[in-house]
Design an enzyme around this catalytic site. Structure first.
Site, PDB file in Angstrom:
ATOM      1  N   CYS A   1      48.482  46.556  43.316  1.00 26.91           N
ATOM      2  CA  CYS A   1      48.018  45.246  42.838  1.00 26.91           C
ATOM      3  C   CYS A   1      46.576  45.320  42.324  1.00 26.91           C
ATOM      4  O   CYS A   1      45.653  45.562  43.102  1.00 26.91           O
ATOM      5  CB  CYS A   1      48.139  44.237  43.981  1.00 26.91           C
TER       6      CYS A   1
ATOM      7  N   CYS B   1      44.206  42.777  43.891  1.00 26.03           N
ATOM      8  CA  CYS B   1      43.893  43.162  45.275  1.00 26.03           C
ATOM      9  C   CYS B   1      42.746  44.171  45.296  1.00 26.03           C
ATOM     10  O   CYS B   1      41.876  44.115  46.166  1.00 26.03           O
ATOM     11  CB  CYS B   1      45.119  43.759  45.949  1.00 26.03           C
TER      12      CYS B   1
END
Length: 104
Positions: A31, A34
């Site tokens: 991600c 993230c």
């Protein structure tokens, strides 16, 4: 130095959620958002010593009660004494500081 605890076992997560003030960063290695949030989360962990900072890689943990509501990552959840009090998706540093300050 970061004070974030990586959690990969459900029983450990259950135990840690019982703390007075807990903030969890749910994410995944793949991600991009993230990865952007991680250094911010790590920095804040050193500035809020009374809050327990946890990181959970959703691909590395079995389905857990706390992960059932996650529809997007990164998702940040706040717990106080075992009860979820807030959930926010893809927060920025200002939003994180605001919710951490509200926990005082």
């Amino acid at each position: 130095m970061s004070k974030v605890t990586n959690v990969s076992i459900n029983t450990k997560l259950d135990e840690l959620l019982k703390g007075d003030q807990v903030i969890i960063n749910f994410g995944a290695e793949w991600c991009g958002a993230c990865k952007v949030l991680e250094p911010i989360f790590n920095k804040l962990s050193t500035q809020y010593p009374l809050v327990t900072f946890l990181k959970v890689e959703i691909d590395k943990i079995n389905v857990h009660e706390s992960t059932k509501s996650i529809t997007s990552i990164p998702t940040i959840m706040l717990y106080q004494k075992g009860k979820k009090t807030k959930e926010i998706v893809s927060p920025n540093e200002t939003q994180l500081r605001k919710i951490l300050d509200s926990m005082k």
